[in-house]
Design a protein around this motif. Structure first.
Motif, mmCIF file in Angstrom:
data_model
loop_
_atom_site.group_PDB
_atom_site.id
_atom_site.type_symbol
_atom_site.label_atom_id
_atom_site.label_comp_id
_atom_site.label_asym_id
_atom_site.label_seq_id
_atom_site.Cartn_x
_atom_site.Cartn_y
_atom_site.Cartn_z
ATOM 1 N N PHE A 64 1.328 21.023 3.074
ATOM 2 C CA PHE A 64 2.557 21.933 3.231
ATOM 3 C C PHE A 64 3.070 22.056 1.899
ATOM 4 O O PHE A 64 3.462 21.003 0.979
ATOM 5 N N ILE A 65 3.762 23.183 1.326
ATOM 6 C CA ILE A 65 4.642 23.291 0.148
ATOM 7 C C ILE A 65 5.917 23.876 0.576
ATOM 8 O O ILE A 65 5.816 25.129 1.177
ATOM 9 N N GLY A 66 7.140 23.470 0.578
ATOM 10 C CA GLY A 66 8.431 24.072 0.645
ATOM 11 C C GLY A 66 9.071 24.444 -0.692
ATOM 12 O O GLY A 66 9.261 23.583 -1.558
ATOM 13 N N ALA A 67 9.257 25.779 -1.028
ATOM 14 C CA ALA A 67 9.693 26.236 -2.245
ATOM 15 C C ALA A 67 10.940 27.283 -2.172
ATOM 16 O O ALA A 67 10.738 27.881 -1.067
ATOM 17 N N TRP A 68 11.707 27.343 -3.402
ATOM 18 C CA TRP A 68 12.570 28.360 -3.351
ATOM 19 C C TRP A 68 12.264 29.127 -4.537
ATOM 20 O O TRP A 68 12.050 28.787 -5.672
ATOM 21 N N THR A 69 12.526 30.574 -4.193
ATOM 22 C CA THR A 69 12.477 31.415 -5.573
ATOM 23 C C THR A 69 13.908 31.438 -6.084
ATOM 24 O O THR A 69 14.821 31.685 -5.323
ATOM 25 N N CYS A 70 13.855 31.100 -7.438
ATOM 26 C CA CYS A 70 15.303 31.413 -7.921
ATOM 27 C C CYS A 70 15.184 32.468 -9.001
ATOM 28 O O CYS A 70 13.970 33.038 -9.267
ATOM 29 N N ASP A 71 15.931 32.632 -9.804
ATOM 30 C CA ASP A 71 15.745 33.656 -10.844
ATOM 31 C C ASP A 71 14.916 33.886 -11.613
ATOM 32 O O ASP A 71 13.969 34.801 -11.656
ATOM 33 N N ASP A 72 14.405 33.070 -12.438
ATOM 34 C CA ASP A 72 13.367 32.735 -13.072
ATOM 35 C C ASP A 72 12.265 31.593 -13.002
ATOM 36 O O ASP A 72 11.174 31.390 -13.888
ATOM 37 N N ILE A 73 12.407 31.176 -11.824
ATOM 38 C CA ILE A 73 11.408 29.837 -11.467
ATOM 39 C C ILE A 73 11.252 29.729 -10.060
ATOM 40 O O ILE A 73 12.041 30.476 -9.248
ATOM 41 N N LEU A 74 10.211 28.957 -9.829
ATOM 42 C CA LEU A 74 10.021 28.497 -8.460
ATOM 43 C C LEU A 74 10.425 27.118 -8.387
ATOM 44 O O LEU A 74 9.935 26.319 -9.091
ATOM 45 N N TYR A 75 11.448 26.711 -7.235
ATOM 46 C CA TYR A 75 11.774 25.262 -7.559
ATOM 47 C C TYR A 75 10.969 24.683 -5.884
ATOM 48 O O TYR A 75 10.906 25.398 -4.939
ATOM 49 N N ILE A 76 10.298 23.704 -6.313
ATOM 50 C CA ILE A 76 9.366 23.067 -5.242
ATOM 51 C C ILE A 76 10.336 21.908 -4.703
ATOM 52 O O ILE A 76 10.586 21.019 -5.389
ATOM 53 N N GLU A 77 10.625 22.177 -3.405
ATOM 54 C CA GLU A 77 11.533 21.139 -2.742
ATOM 55 C C GLU A 77 10.646 19.973 -2.016
ATOM 56 O O GLU A 77 11.105 18.911 -2.193
ATOM 57 N N HIS A 78 9.400 20.369 -1.509
ATOM 58 C CA HIS A 78 8.417 19.473 -1.050
ATOM 59 C C HIS A 78 7.157 19.828 -1.282
ATOM 60 O O HIS A 78 6.694 21.128 -0.825
ATOM 61 N N LEU A 79 6.285 18.838 -1.299
ATOM 62 C CA LEU A 79 4.684 19.038 -1.203
ATOM 63 C C LEU A 79 4.419 17.845 -0.619
ATOM 64 O O LEU A 79 4.751 16.571 -0.996
ATOM 65 N N ALA A 80 3.598 18.046 0.406
ATOM 66 C CA ALA A 80 3.055 17.016 1.269
ATOM 67 C C ALA A 80 1.717 17.152 1.869
ATOM 68 O O ALA A 80 1.615 18.453 2.251
ATOM 69 N N THR A 81 0.936 16.414 2.041
ATOM 70 C CA THR A 81 -0.510 16.523 2.502
ATOM 71 C C THR A 81 -0.646 15.491 3.724
ATOM 72 O O THR A 81 0.261 14.651 3.676
ATOM 73 N N TYR A 82 -1.356 16.021 4.911
ATOM 74 C CA TYR A 82 -1.357 14.973 5.805
ATOM 75 C C TYR A 82 -2.070 13.846 5.482
ATOM 76 O O TYR A 82 -2.829 13.759 4.640
ATOM 77 N N ALA A 83 -1.703 12.732 6.362
ATOM 78 C CA ALA A 83 -2.165 11.218 5.965
ATOM 79 C C ALA A 83 -3.845 11.298 5.353
ATOM 80 O O ALA A 83 -4.313 10.706 4.737
ATOM 81 N N GLN A 84 -4.596 11.887 6.253
ATOM 82 C CA GLN A 84 -5.842 11.902 6.444
ATOM 83 C C GLN A 84 -6.460 12.698 5.131
ATOM 84 O O GLN A 84 -7.682 12.750 4.894
ATOM 85 N N TYR A 85 -5.761 13.531 4.401
ATOM 86 C CA TYR A 85 -6.203 14.311 3.483
ATOM 87 C C TYR A 85 -5.518 13.816 2.223
ATOM 88 O O TYR A 85 -5.865 14.680 1.067
ATOM 89 N N ARG A 86 -4.617 13.070 2.177
ATOM 90 C CA ARG A 86 -4.117 12.527 0.942
ATOM 91 C C ARG A 86 -5.131 12.025 -0.050
ATOM 92 O O ARG A 86 -6.302 11.554 0.359
ATOM 93 N N ASN A 87 -4.839 11.868 -1.292
ATOM 94 C CA ASN A 87 -5.703 11.665 -2.424
ATOM 95 C C ASN A 87 -7.107 12.004 -2.533
ATOM 96 O O ASN A 87 -8.109 11.476 -2.981
ATOM 97 N N MET A 88 -7.198 13.432 -2.065
ATOM 98 C CA MET A 88 -8.441 14.030 -1.979
ATOM 99 C C MET A 88 -8.237 15.318 -2.931
ATOM 100 O O MET A 88 -9.217 16.170 -2.903
ATOM 101 N N GLY A 89 -7.212 15.505 -3.580
ATOM 102 C CA GLY A 89 -7.131 16.513 -4.366
ATOM 103 C C GLY A 89 -6.259 17.942 -4.036
ATOM 104 O O GLY A 89 -6.342 18.826 -4.698
ATOM 105 N N TYR A 90 -6.098 17.875 -2.666
ATOM 106 C CA TYR A 90 -5.603 19.027 -2.056
ATOM 107 C C TYR A 90 -4.222 19.524 -2.714
ATOM 108 O O TYR A 90 -4.040 20.637 -2.823
ATOM 109 N N GLY A 91 -3.395 18.484 -2.903
ATOM 110 C CA GLY A 91 -2.222 18.888 -3.518
ATOM 111 C C GLY A 91 -2.095 19.492 -4.907
ATOM 112 O O GLY A 91 -1.613 20.365 -5.268
ATOM 113 N N ALA A 92 -3.113 18.713 -5.502
ATOM 114 C CA ALA A 92 -3.306 19.264 -7.118
ATOM 115 C C ALA A 92 -3.767 20.589 -7.039
ATOM 116 O O ALA A 92 -3.555 21.602 -7.824
ATOM 117 N N THR A 93 -4.627 20.966 -6.214
ATOM 118 C CA THR A 93 -5.396 22.242 -6.164
ATOM 119 C C THR A 93 -4.255 23.235 -5.832
ATOM 120 O O THR A 93 -4.251 24.448 -6.119
#
Length: 191
Positions: A64-93
């Motif tokens: 999941f990614i939770g983000a806010w659209t601001c005037d000129d940027i996207l502000y990412i509040e949270h980025l998380a992957t489920y435990a079984q999918y961590r360190n597999m490149g999903y967040g980076a992709t």
């Protein structure tokens, strides 16, 4: 295991009906001080400027990614992957996919002092984010908590003037203002 590619990972807009599932992931991935309480999360989900992205691998939600659209940027509040999918490149992709749709992205990280914090900084730097040389206090999600010092990272370049971005994040994301955050921080330091 092969690193996922942008062809195998997609971002899908989540909706209010997904809030309970998303919040369970936030509870598992973030300390209480790093996330809103559930009622506040539900309120945020109703804002037009708050975007909830499910990170999808085929038909499976891997994060999941939770983000806010601001005037000129996207502000990412949270980025998380489920435990079984961590360190597999999903967040980076997923971040690479966001970078194709949003030309300027900002997020907060802890000052890189511990090994884990340094690895987190390196993760974002490998994706083209740069550390901004500005003082930044994250406003608390709860009234009883104090603001705490974090660092801002931005993509693709450092912010030429961080103050307007910080002020917009404070107002839009945290429903506060710069002066209130500073005063609350100073008060917390005296205790």
């Amino acid at each position: 295991m092969n690193t996922p590619s942008e062809d195998t990972i997609t971002l899908s807009r989540a909706s209010e009906k997904d809030c309970a599932r998303i919040y369970a992931l936030l509870e598992e991935a973030f300390d209480k001080s790093e996330r809103r309480d559930y009622a506040d999360f539900i309120r945020a989900a109703k804002y037009a400027d708050y975007i909830m992205f499910d990170i999808m691998r085929a038909d499976t939600v891997v994060g999941f990614i939770g983000a806010w659209t601001c005037d000129d940027i996207l502000y990412i509040e949270h980025l998380a992957t489920y435990a079984q999918y961590r360190n597999m490149g999903y967040g980076a992709t997923a971040l690479k996919l966001l970078q194709t749709d949003y030309p300027a992205i900002v997020l907060e990280i802890e000052p890189p002092e511990t090994d884990l914090q340094k690895r987190r900084r390196g993760f974002y730097e490998r994706l083209g984010f740069v550390m901004n040389d500005c003082e930044y206090l994250q406003p608390p999600f709860r009234a009883d908590d104090a603001p705490f010092p974090l660092k801002l990272m931005s993509y693709p370049i450092a912010l030429s003037d961080a103050q307007p971005v910080v002020r917009e994040i404070y107002e839009k994301v945290y429903n506060t203002d710069f002066q209130t955050v500073i005063e609350k921080y100073k008060k917390s330091r005296k205790q």
